[in-house]
Design an enzyme around this catalytic site. Structure first.
Site, PDB file in Angstrom:
ATOM      1  N   GLU A  56     -11.759   8.325  -1.034  1.00  0.00           N
ATOM      2  CA  GLU A  56     -11.449   7.542   0.160  1.00  0.00           C
ATOM      3  C   GLU A  56     -11.174   8.539   1.282  1.00  0.00           C
ATOM      4  O   GLU A  56     -10.033   8.982   1.440  1.00  0.00           O
ATOM      5  CB  GLU A  56     -10.227   6.648  -0.097  1.00  0.00           C
ATOM      6  CG  GLU A  56     -10.454   5.770  -1.306  1.00  0.00           C
ATOM      7  CD  GLU A  56      -9.332   4.778  -1.572  1.00  0.00           C
ATOM      8  OE1 GLU A  56      -9.665   3.658  -1.965  1.00  0.00           O
ATOM      9  OE2 GLU A  56      -8.157   5.114  -1.402  1.00  0.00           O
ATOM     10  N   ASP A  59      -1.688   7.290  -3.856  1.00  0.00           N
ATOM     11  CA  ASP A  59      -1.665   7.285  -5.317  1.00  0.00           C
ATOM     12  C   ASP A  59      -2.122   8.596  -5.927  1.00  0.00           C
ATOM     13  O   ASP A  59      -1.977   8.808  -7.120  1.00  0.00           O
ATOM     14  CB  ASP A  59      -2.526   6.128  -5.843  1.00  0.00           C
ATOM     15  CG  ASP A  59      -1.672   5.024  -6.420  1.00  0.00           C
ATOM     16  OD1 ASP A  59      -0.447   5.207  -6.462  1.00  0.00           O
ATOM     17  OD2 ASP A  59      -2.230   3.990  -6.825  1.00  0.00           O
ATOM     18  N   LYS A  70      -2.202   0.453 -11.023  1.00  0.00           N
ATOM     19  CA  LYS A  70      -3.141   0.521  -9.898  1.00  0.00           C
ATOM     20  C   LYS A  70      -2.556   0.065  -8.562  1.00  0.00           C
ATOM     21  O   LYS A  70      -1.436   0.354  -8.252  1.00  0.00           O
ATOM     22  CB  LYS A  70      -4.376  -0.314 -10.241  1.00  0.00           C
ATOM     23  CG  LYS A  70      -5.044   0.144 -11.515  1.00  0.00           C
ATOM     24  CD  LYS A  70      -5.825   1.378 -11.278  1.00  0.00           C
ATOM     25  CE  LYS A  70      -6.402   1.949 -12.543  1.00  0.00           C
ATOM     26  NZ  LYS A  70      -7.126   3.159 -12.301  1.00  0.00           N
ATOM     27  N   LYS A  71      -3.381  -0.711  -7.846  1.00  0.00           N
ATOM     28  CA  LYS A  71      -3.008  -1.067  -6.483  1.00  0.00           C
ATOM     29  C   LYS A  71      -1.698  -1.869  -6.427  1.00  0.00           C
ATOM     30  O   LYS A  71      -0.848  -1.630  -5.563  1.00  0.00           O
ATOM     31  CB  LYS A  71      -4.133  -1.863  -5.851  1.00  0.00           C
ATOM     32  CG  LYS A  71      -3.859  -2.259  -4.431  1.00  0.00           C
ATOM     33  CD  LYS A  71      -5.037  -2.991  -3.833  1.00  0.00           C
ATOM     34  CE  LYS A  71      -4.661  -3.521  -2.480  1.00  0.00           C
ATOM     35  NZ  LYS A  71      -5.685  -4.382  -1.912  1.00  0.00           N
ATOM     36  N   ASP A  75      -5.737  -2.066   3.019  1.00  0.00           N
ATOM     37  CA  ASP A  75      -6.419  -1.011   2.270  1.00  0.00           C
ATOM     38  C   ASP A  75      -6.722   0.113   3.241  1.00  0.00           C
ATOM     39  O   ASP A  75      -6.871  -0.118   4.436  1.00  0.00           O
ATOM     40  CB  ASP A  75      -7.742  -1.538   1.715  1.00  0.00           C
ATOM     41  CG  ASP A  75      -7.520  -2.608   0.669  1.00  0.00           C
ATOM     42  OD1 ASP A  75      -6.356  -2.804   0.295  1.00  0.00           O
ATOM     43  OD2 ASP A  75      -8.507  -3.236   0.259  1.00  0.00           O
ATOM     44  N   ASP A 113      -9.319   1.518   3.793  1.00  0.00           N
ATOM     45  CA  ASP A 113     -10.648   1.507   4.403  1.00  0.00           C
ATOM     46  C   ASP A 113     -10.792   0.363   5.413  1.00  0.00           C
ATOM     47  O   ASP A 113     -11.888  -0.064   5.722  1.00  0.00           O
ATOM     48  CB  ASP A 113     -11.744   1.440   3.326  1.00  0.00           C
ATOM     49  CG  ASP A 113     -11.529   0.290   2.348  1.00  0.00           C
ATOM     50  OD1 ASP A 113     -10.455  -0.336   2.400  1.00  0.00           O
ATOM     51  OD2 ASP A 113     -12.423   0.033   1.535  1.00  0.00           O
ATOM     52  N   ASP A 149      -4.777  -9.596  -6.125  1.00  0.00           N
ATOM     53  CA  ASP A 149      -4.645 -10.469  -4.962  1.00  0.00           C
ATOM     54  C   ASP A 149      -4.635 -11.958  -5.327  1.00  0.00           C
ATOM     55  O   ASP A 149      -3.712 -12.687  -4.977  1.00  0.00           O
ATOM     56  CB  ASP A 149      -5.706 -10.167  -3.896  1.00  0.00           C
ATOM     57  CG  ASP A 149      -7.082  -9.946  -4.471  1.00  0.00           C
ATOM     58  OD1 ASP A 149      -7.244 -10.115  -5.692  1.00  0.00           O
ATOM     59  OD2 ASP A 149      -7.994  -9.593  -3.706  1.00  0.00           O
TER      60      ASP A 149
HETATM   61  O1  LIG Z   1      -5.009   2.851  -8.369  1.00  0.00           O
HETATM   62  C1  LIG Z   1      -5.269   2.387  -7.274  1.00  0.00           C
HETATM   63  C2  LIG Z   1      -6.484   1.753  -6.995  1.00  0.00           C
HETATM   64  C3  LIG Z   1      -6.710   1.274  -5.708  1.00  0.00           C
HETATM   65  N1  LIG Z   1      -5.773   1.425  -4.747  1.00  0.00           N
HETATM   66  C4  LIG Z   1      -6.036   0.920  -3.375  1.00  0.00           C
HETATM   67  O2  LIG Z   1      -6.516  -0.379  -3.390  1.00  0.00           O
HETATM   68  C5  LIG Z   1      -7.264  -0.623  -2.223  1.00  0.00           C
HETATM   69  C6  LIG Z   1      -8.520  -1.412  -2.511  1.00  0.00           C
HETATM   70  O3  LIG Z   1      -9.370  -0.662  -3.286  1.00  0.00           O
HETATM   71  P1  LIG Z   1     -10.952  -0.612  -3.069  1.00  0.00           P
HETATM   72  O4  LIG Z   1     -11.483   0.283  -4.106  1.00  0.00           O
HETATM   73  O5  LIG Z   1     -11.269  -0.361  -1.649  1.00  0.00           O
HETATM   74  O6  LIG Z   1     -11.355  -2.057  -3.492  1.00  0.00           O
HETATM   75  P2  LIG Z   1     -12.287  -3.135  -2.776  1.00  0.00           P
HETATM   76  O7  LIG Z   1     -13.266  -3.581  -3.771  1.00  0.00           O
HETATM   77  O8  LIG Z   1     -12.803  -2.693  -1.482  1.00  0.00           O
HETATM   78  O9  LIG Z   1     -11.144  -4.207  -2.569  1.00  0.00           O
HETATM   79  C7  LIG Z   1     -11.255  -5.592  -2.478  1.00  0.00           C
HETATM   80  O10 LIG Z   1     -10.824  -6.204  -3.676  1.00  0.00           O
HETATM   81  C8  LIG Z   1      -9.475  -5.927  -4.080  1.00  0.00           C
HETATM   82  C9  LIG Z   1      -9.143  -6.765  -5.267  1.00  0.00           C
HETATM   83  O11 LIG Z   1      -9.939  -6.480  -6.318  1.00  0.00           O
HETATM   84  C10 LIG Z   1      -8.504  -6.249  -2.986  1.00  0.00           C
HETATM   85  O12 LIG Z   1      -7.237  -5.823  -3.359  1.00  0.00           O
HETATM   86  C11 LIG Z   1      -8.930  -5.552  -1.729  1.00  0.00           C
HETATM   87  O13 LIG Z   1      -8.059  -5.816  -0.693  1.00  0.00           O
HETATM   88  C12 LIG Z   1     -10.330  -5.979  -1.357  1.00  0.00           C
HETATM   89  O14 LIG Z   1     -10.728  -5.364  -0.163  1.00  0.00           O
HETATM   90  C13 LIG Z   1      -7.536   0.729  -1.584  1.00  0.00           C
HETATM   91  O15 LIG Z   1      -6.727   0.883  -0.458  1.00  0.00           O
HETATM   92  C14 LIG Z   1      -7.107   1.692  -2.668  1.00  0.00           C
HETATM   93  O16 LIG Z   1      -6.606   2.864  -2.137  1.00  0.00           O
HETATM   94  C15 LIG Z   1      -4.587   2.032  -5.027  1.00  0.00           C
HETATM   95  O17 LIG Z   1      -3.733   2.178  -4.179  1.00  0.00           O
HETATM   96  N2  LIG Z   1      -4.353   2.501  -6.285  1.00  0.00           N
HETATM   97 MN   LIG Z   2     -12.210  -1.575  -0.012  1.00  0.00          MN
END
Ligand SMILES: O=c1ccn([C@@H]2O[C@H](COP(=O)(O)OP(=O)(O)O[C@H]3O[C@H](CO)[C@@H](O)[C@H](O)[C@H]3O)[C@@H](O)[C@H]2O)c(=O)[nH]1
Ligand SMILES: [Mn+2]
Length: 808
Positions: free
Chosen positions: A119, A148, A322-323, A347, A349, A508
């Site tokens: 990222e 993280d 995780k998140k 997030d 991004d 979520d």
């Molecule tokens: O161990 C982890 C894994 C992920 N993240 C954060 O989670 C966010 C979302 O991750 P990303 O890989 O960008 O997932 P997306 O597929 O883009 O996410 C979509 O799907 C997720 C649910 O699966 C939602 O939480 C998100 O908001 C939504 O944008 C990012 O800020 C990551 O940095 C963490 O902080 N720790």
């Molecule tokens: Mn994302």
């Protein structure tokens, strides 16, 4: 007993009358002998509903039909009834004080990041900048970045960002810049100036742009800067042969992960870190130092909100979830540091594209109607790196603009993971004011073993709003270390009923569900410009992985104690249906998959084995499909999305049904059988660099083969072959086929072609770089059809000549 039976029989008579039929008059022996049936007695009795009732019943059905038609007509005319948009003027009137102050409530803003490589730091920092410059009273919000990966790069980048923000934020305020993420701002063309100092703009713009370039360069150099610095300290402070630590600029060892990983300093195994990069701004507005900023910021609030870097502790002994785990750590740290009654999470991004975002969400939270019982306000997700034709349906407009909007009319949209503002108490698993009991137990078995944290919960319950300067002494730091420790959640309700729920692949959906089930409402907030913008996976495989995670999380919910059928009565019946729909929609893919394999019939020597589509059937099918699409088109018109958005949605449902959804189901079945782990959160890969010369969509043309794509590939290939063979068969047998057979062949082909049209984005992905010109499919497919037809004819001729008894 007998009596009641009699009564029932009587009841029967009220509705039914006997139908009398005359038995045939003459019975002759001859009749019987010849086996004729003349004169045999009637051996069952007929009854029918009394005519009066029957007519009433029929007229009711007719009335219902008329009512439905009238309702549809009414609905078309009243199509705006549920649109809710924030009224910022009303908010300002309510919150602005005569002395220039404001009573807007405090907000804690969270950003999660998982890795500085996957990222890219530049984007995460752009995001941070867009928040630091947001249009909200500066002393009323605090910014947290939870990293993280626990790397020093993110921390140092944040320090650089705080420095640059001292210029960027006042510049944005002075000239009303939008968007306030510099990378996107400097890339946009043809912007209209809306600020109040046009004469100074060009000069200021040039200066800030130059500073931004330098800031970017410093970010890019960070890895080597930190390496050099660490080499230097290692050479003077550690002995020969010892492990090389990673050093902070102030000459202390970084508590997080090191370049040379060792236990306690590697990814997944390190202490927690909390560093306050910018302290809470003090009261005065005149903080501007003209030595730092050569620009004229007179009358502009040049302060910055509190900015905190944090990384939760991790250990291989504990699941870090995780998140959701990341967000929970932020909830606790922010409680100790600022404890705002509202939190909003993003997030890394996604950036703020409209600086009024926080105020917009507040319009719903402070509204006198359901504001107090509104747990969260969700914004739609919008993406900016998607190609103009949205090949892989990333914009998902049918979902974001159709389904979510519709939910506003029930209990509210589901939580979508980013761009969502919460009542802090709702996240703590506390009931909405409407149902809240008088005494709520706040104990360590629920919230964990930190007295200062428990105190903040009590503070929140008493509606005490706090973001105030703190005394960050050592004992306070120690308290914060406790709430970010890797084992803090153990034996508590964190992730189960408190905080973001982490039992599923998608935190979520289930977090939103938990909140709704307690009777809270939620709201969907759209503005005329995109409030937030983010990046989406534009590579097909990545996109499908994302879908696997979403679908997995949804189905998992069904097989857990979070099943919507088990939720209490506070969950609205319609909302329950919505969640149930989320839980089971991936199952429909199995039928689609079977259906999509039908074209293989053409490959069988003795054509079609299943029932051919006969005319009445086809007519019904067409009517039903046409109705579905007409209704769909009406919905699209209401929410103002484009035809293409809807079409991509259709296509993508098909593609996912031939890849991601069946994979998800397989995962779940294996999980249920083996009691193993569910689907993991695999961080979606982000665009790593945008080179001006390079193709912006290069990622999109890359095909990464994974087993999940096999069914889709089989369908695409067999379908292409089937069409070829069908053409071959038509050439060989065309003249001998009767008309009905020709008609059937044409209908069959129509079905094949329809499938191909639905699979078009997948076909483009398969041909990789060639798909830069999507029209190439118009050449490739016909060529493939002709080749297969030709092969079929050759085989046919060969078989006829040499094995004339066989027929293909
Ligand atoms: O161990 C982890 C894994 C992920 N993240 C954060 O989670 C966010 C979302 O991750 P990303 O890989 O960008 O997932 P997306 O597929 O883009 O996410 C979509 O799907 C997720 C649910 O699966 C939602 O939480 C998100 O908001 C939504 O944008 C990012 O800020 C990551 O940095 C963490 O902080 N720790
Ligand atoms: Mn994302």
């Amino acid at each position: 007993m007998k009596g009641s039976m009699k009564a029932e029989a009587k009841d029967d008579d009220r509705y039914w009358v006997d139908v009398h039929r005359e038995p045939n008059a003459v019975t002759t022996a001859a009749d019987l002998e010849s086996g004729g049936d003349g004169g045999r007695p009637l051996m069952f009795r007929e009854k029918k509903v009394k005519p009066a009732l029957l007519y009433l019943y029929r007229s009711l059905i007719l009335t219902r039909l008329i009512a439905v038609i009238l309702f549809i007509g009414w609905r078309i005319k009243h199509n705006n009834s549920d649109v809710m948009s924030p009224d910022l003027d009303a908010l300002r009137q309510y919150c602005d004080l005569p002395d220039g102050g404001s009573i807007l409530p405090a907000i804690d803003v969270f950003v999660t990041t998982a890795d500085p490589i996957d990222e890219p730091v530049l984007y995460t920092m752009n995001y941070v900048l867009s928040i630091l410059a947001v249009d909200y009273p500066i002393d009323r919000y605090a910014r947290y970045l939870s990293d993280d990966s626990g790397t020093l790069i993110e921390y140092d980048a944040l320090v650089e960002t705080a420095n640059f923000a001292a210029l960027w934020a006042p510049f944005c305020r002075k000239h009303s810049i939008e968007p306030r993420a510099p990378e996107s701002y400097f890339q946009r063309e043809g912007m209209i100036y809306t600020g109040k100092s046009p004469s100074e703009f060009i000069n200021d713009y040039r200066h800030v742009q130059l500073e931004y370039q330098q800031y970017k360069a410093r970010l890019e150099m960070l890895t080597s800067t930190i390496r050099e610095r660490s080499d230097f300290y290692n050479s003077i402070k550690t002995t020969e042969g010892a492990v090389k630590a990673t050093w902070m600029a102030n000459g202390t060892q970084w508590p997080g992960t090191w370049f040379e990983p060792i236990d306690n300093h590697r990814k997944g195994h390190h202490e927690g870190v909390v560093q306050v990069v910018l302290e809470h701004p003090n009261g005065s507005k005149a903080q501007h130092d003209s030595n730092v900023n050569p620009l004229n910021f007179d009358g502009i609030d040049a302060r910055l909100p509190m900015l905190v870097y944090m990384a939760r502790g991790k250990s291989p002994c504990y699941d870090h979830n995780k998140k959701a785990g990341n967000l929970n750590a932020q909830l606790r740290v922010s409680a100790l540091l600022s404890n705002a009654p509202f939190v909003i999470n993003f997030d890394c991004d996604h950036y703020i594209n409209d600086s009024r975002a926080l105020q917009a969400a507040m319009c719903f939270m402070l509204d006198s109607r359901e504001g107090d019982n509104t747990a969260f306000v969700q914004f739609p997700q919008r993406f900016e790196n998607v190609d103009p034709t949205d090949r892989y349906g990333n914009h998902n407009r049918v979902f974001f603009d159709g389904a979510m909007y519709a939910l506003n009319g029930i209990q509210g949209p589901s939580y979508l993971g980013t761009g969502c503002m919460f009542h802090r108490l709702a996240l703590y698993g506390i009931d909405p004011p409407r149902w809240r009991p008088n005494d709520i137990p706040v104990d360590s078995s629920k919230f964990g073993n930190s007295i200062p944290f428990l105190n903040t919960v009590l503070e929140s319950l008493k509606q005490e709003s706090r973001i105030s300067p703190l005394n960050l002494d050592d004992s306070f730091i120690a308290k914060m270390m406790l709430v970010v420790s890797s084992s803090f959640d153990i034996g508590t309700d964190w992730g189960r009923g408190v905080g973001y729920i982490f039992e599923m692949a998608t935190e979520d959906m289930v977090t939103g569900f938990h909140i709704h089930k307690q009777g809270w409402h939620s709201m969907y907030c759209t503005m005329d410009v995109d409030t937030f913008r983010g990046t989406a996976p534009i590579n097909l495989t990545e996109r499908l992985y994302q879908i696997v995670r979403w679908a997995g999380g949804s189905v998992e919910m069904f097989f857990s104690h979070n099943n919507p059928l088990l939720a209490g009565w506070r969950l609205h019946p319609m909302q329950r249906t919505v969640y149930l729909n989320y839980n089971i929609y991936p199952v429909t893919s199995l039928f689609l998959l079977l259906y999509a394999l039908c074209p293989m019939m053409w490959l069988l020597p003795e054509e079609i084995l299943i029932q051919r589509p006969f005319t009445t059937y086809v007519v019904f099918l067409i009517i039903i499909i046409a109705l579905i699409h007409t209704i769909g088109i009406m919905e699209i018109k209401w929410v103002g999305t484009k035809w293409l958005d809807w079409w991509r949605n259709e296509q993508f449902f098909m593609i996912a049904s031939l890849s991601a959804y069946p994979t998800t189901l397989l995962h779940i079945v294996v999980k249920l059988l083996t009691r193993g782990k569910g689907i993991r959160f695999r961080v979606t890969s982000k665009q790593t660099k945008v080179d001006d010369n390079e193709d912006k969509y290069a990622e999109m043309y890359e095909m990464r083969w994974v087993p999940m794509l096999i069914p889709a590939m089989v369908v695409l290939f067999s379908n292409t072959m089937a069409i070829g063979v069908a053409i071959g068969k038509a050439i060989v047998y065309g003249r001998v086929w009767p008309t009905t057979q020709r008609l059937h062949a044409m209908l069959g082909l129509l079905f094949n072609v329809w499938l191909m049209i639905l699979l078009q984005p997948f076909a483009l992905a398969v041909i990789g770089r060639w798909s830069k010109k999507p029209s190439i499919l118009f050449i490739l497919f016909p060529v493939a059809f002709v080749v297969f037809a030709w092969v079929y004819i050759c085989v046919h001729v060969f078989v006829v000549n040499f094995f004339s008894s066989m027929e293909i």
